[in-house]
Write a protein that holds these residues in place. Structure first.
Motif, PDB file in Angstrom:
ATOM      1  N   ARG A   8       1.088  -1.309   0.093  1.00 15.74           N
ATOM      2  CA  ARG A   8      -0.114  -0.026   0.108  1.00 15.74           C
ATOM      3  C   ARG A   8       0.967   1.332  -0.054  1.00 15.74           C
ATOM      4  NH1 ARG A   8      -5.338   1.330   3.522  1.00 15.74           N
ATOM      5  NH2 ARG A   8      -6.643   2.495   1.851  1.00 15.74           N
ATOM      6  N   ASP A   9       0.767   2.021  -1.001  1.00 16.30           N
ATOM      7  CA  ASP A   9       1.465   3.436  -0.938  1.00 16.30           C
ATOM      8  C   ASP A   9       1.074   4.174  -0.009  1.00 16.30           C
ATOM      9  OD1 ASP A   9       2.923   5.431  -1.951  1.00 16.30           O
ATOM     10  OD2 ASP A   9       1.654   5.970  -3.543  1.00 16.30           O
ATOM     11  N   GLY A  13      -2.394   5.983  -0.817  1.00 16.84           N
ATOM     12  CA  GLY A  13      -3.485   4.925  -0.147  1.00 16.84           C
ATOM     13  C   GLY A  13      -3.573   3.838  -0.959  1.00 16.84           C
ATOM     14  N   GLN A  14      -3.062   3.790  -2.360  1.00 17.47           N
ATOM     15  CA  GLN A  14      -3.323   2.946  -3.358  1.00 17.47           C
ATOM     16  C   GLN A  14      -2.984   1.477  -2.846  1.00 17.47           C
ATOM     17  OE1 GLN A  14      -1.227   4.546  -6.743  1.00 17.47           O
ATOM     18  NE2 GLN A  14      -3.179   5.111  -7.653  1.00 17.47           N
ATOM     19  N   PHE A  15      -3.525   0.282  -3.140  1.00 15.39           N
ATOM     20  CA  PHE A  15      -2.921  -0.902  -3.112  1.00 15.39           C
ATOM     21  C   PHE A  15      -2.393  -1.269  -4.528  1.00 15.39           C
ATOM     22  CE2 PHE A  15      -6.154  -1.188   0.614  1.00 15.39           C
ATOM     23  CZ  PHE A  15      -5.470  -1.827   1.405  1.00 15.39           C
ATOM     24  N   ILE A  33      -7.925  -7.109  -5.947  1.00 17.72           N
ATOM     25  CA  ILE A  33      -7.759  -5.837  -5.098  1.00 17.72           C
ATOM     26  C   ILE A  33      -9.382  -5.325  -4.914  1.00 17.72           C
ATOM     27  CG2 ILE A  33      -7.104  -3.448  -4.808  1.00 17.72           C
ATOM     28  CD1 ILE A  33      -4.654  -4.124  -6.477  1.00 17.72           C
ATOM     29  N   GLY A  38      -8.541  -3.703   0.681  1.00 18.38           N
ATOM     30  CA  GLY A  38      -7.521  -4.635   0.717  1.00 18.38           C
ATOM     31  C   GLY A  38      -7.013  -5.252  -0.537  1.00 18.38           C
ATOM     32  N   ALA A  39      -6.057  -6.048  -0.461  1.00 16.44           N
ATOM     33  CA  ALA A  39      -5.654  -7.025  -1.526  1.00 16.44           C
ATOM     34  C   ALA A  39      -5.234  -8.320  -1.172  1.00 16.44           C
ATOM     35  CB  ALA A  39      -4.249  -6.344  -1.996  1.00 16.44           C
ATOM     36  N   ALA A  88      -7.130  -3.144   4.837  1.00 11.94           N
ATOM     37  CA  ALA A  88      -7.141  -1.566   5.022  1.00 11.94           C
ATOM     38  C   ALA A  88      -6.321  -1.027   6.205  1.00 11.94           C
ATOM     39  CB  ALA A  88      -8.464  -0.986   4.977  1.00 11.94           C
ATOM     40  N   GLY A  90      -3.657  -2.350   7.272  1.00 13.07           N
ATOM     41  CA  GLY A  90      -2.364  -2.960   7.117  1.00 13.07           C
ATOM     42  C   GLY A  90      -2.054  -4.410   7.781  1.00 13.07           C
ATOM     43  N   GLY A 111       3.774  -1.963   5.473  1.00 12.81           N
ATOM     44  CA  GLY A 111       2.921  -1.538   4.238  1.00 12.81           C
ATOM     45  C   GLY A 111       3.262  -2.600   3.237  1.00 12.81           C
ATOM     46  N   ILE A 168      -2.993  -1.935  -9.817  1.00 11.33           N
ATOM     47  CA  ILE A 168      -2.938  -1.185  -8.835  1.00 11.33           C
ATOM     48  C   ILE A 168      -4.383  -0.383  -8.710  1.00 11.33           C
ATOM     49  CG2 ILE A 168      -2.246   1.283  -8.181  1.00 11.33           C
ATOM     50  CD1 ILE A 168       0.511   0.580  -9.102  1.00 11.33           C
TER      51      ILE A 168
END
Length: 236
Positions: A8-9, A13-15, A33, A38-39, A88, A90, A111, A168
């Motif tokens: 997660r950036d 906030g991007q996954f 994703i 979440g991913a 979300a 982490g 992260g 992404i």
């Protein structure tokens, strides 16, 4: 037969998920994703429903640990699967079944989560992690690909290479970037090329697409053209 990184950036906030393997069309099978939630990466003997059902459970509010437990509980083939999840908050949860082919395992940090099986060795994940950590100044897509390149240099999939993917998501259900090399002699190199190409038109058009907050988006071509021209001017 694969290794992947979920991250997660911290800035946007991007996954994101990047994945590579010696198998066909990995991007169609491994990364899932749920935007803003979440991913999940499902690999080894891939169970697509880990991704399909897993993102549904994340959207319903389950954390990574509970999603993992729910998925494994319904699958008698769990010992041939590998999966890792980031939610979300982490939190990270991972499973590598007893029957996954060596080298196999998982590492995680702040992260990010990295998992792989049928690899040349543990260095593949370690180098992927070290390189991801060391390159926090790079744009998120390039940071993920640079990390995967380091893992490849450490041996990658011990059978060789064939396909790779980068997915992404930001806030929207549609992806901010979804690129794949399904059958290529240098799949990560092809993703790097495609990521650069995305800056020619896609990243400018993307900002004009409909969103949940702005269902119409922007249909004024002059705005898009101005963005493209400004970007070209900066590069010249």
């Amino acid at each position: 037969m694969t290794w992947s990184i979920i991250a997660r950036d911290p800035f946007t906030g991007q996954f994101g998920i990047a994945v590579a393997t010696r198998f066909f069309a990995v991007g169609a099978r491994v990364p899932y994703i749920a935007a803003g939630v979440g991913a999940i990466a499902t690999q080894a003997f891939v169970n697509p429903y880990y991704g399909i059902d897993g993102v549904k459970l994340l959207r319903e509010g389950l954390n990574a640990r509970d999603v993992l437990a729910a998925l494994l509980a319904t699958d008698d083939g769990r010992e041939s699967r590998q999966i890792h999840i980031m939610d979300a908050s982490g939190e990270i949860a991972a499973h590598t079944g007893r029957d996954c082919v060596d080298w196999c395992g998982h590492v995680a940090g702040s992260g990010f989560s990295i998992a792989g099986n049928m690899l040349a060795g543990a260095d593949v994940l370690d180098e992927t992690a070290k390189t991801y950590i060391a390159n926090d100044s790079l744009p998120f897509p390039r940071r993920l690909l640079t990390a995967m390149r380091a893992g490849e240099a450490a041996g990658g999939d011990k059978r060789g290479k064939q396909s790779a993917a980068l997915l992404i998501h930001g806030e929207e259900e549609w992806p901010a970037l979804d690129i794949r090399a399904d059958d290529h002699p240098d799949p990560l190199g092809e993703l790097e090329r495609l990521e650069h190409v995305s800056h020619e038109l896609w990243v400018h058009f993307r900002d004009s697409m409909p969103t949940r907050r702005n269902p119409t988006g922007n249909t004024d071509r002059s705005v898009i053209d101005a963005s493209i021209q400004a970007a070209r001017a900066r590069q010249s």
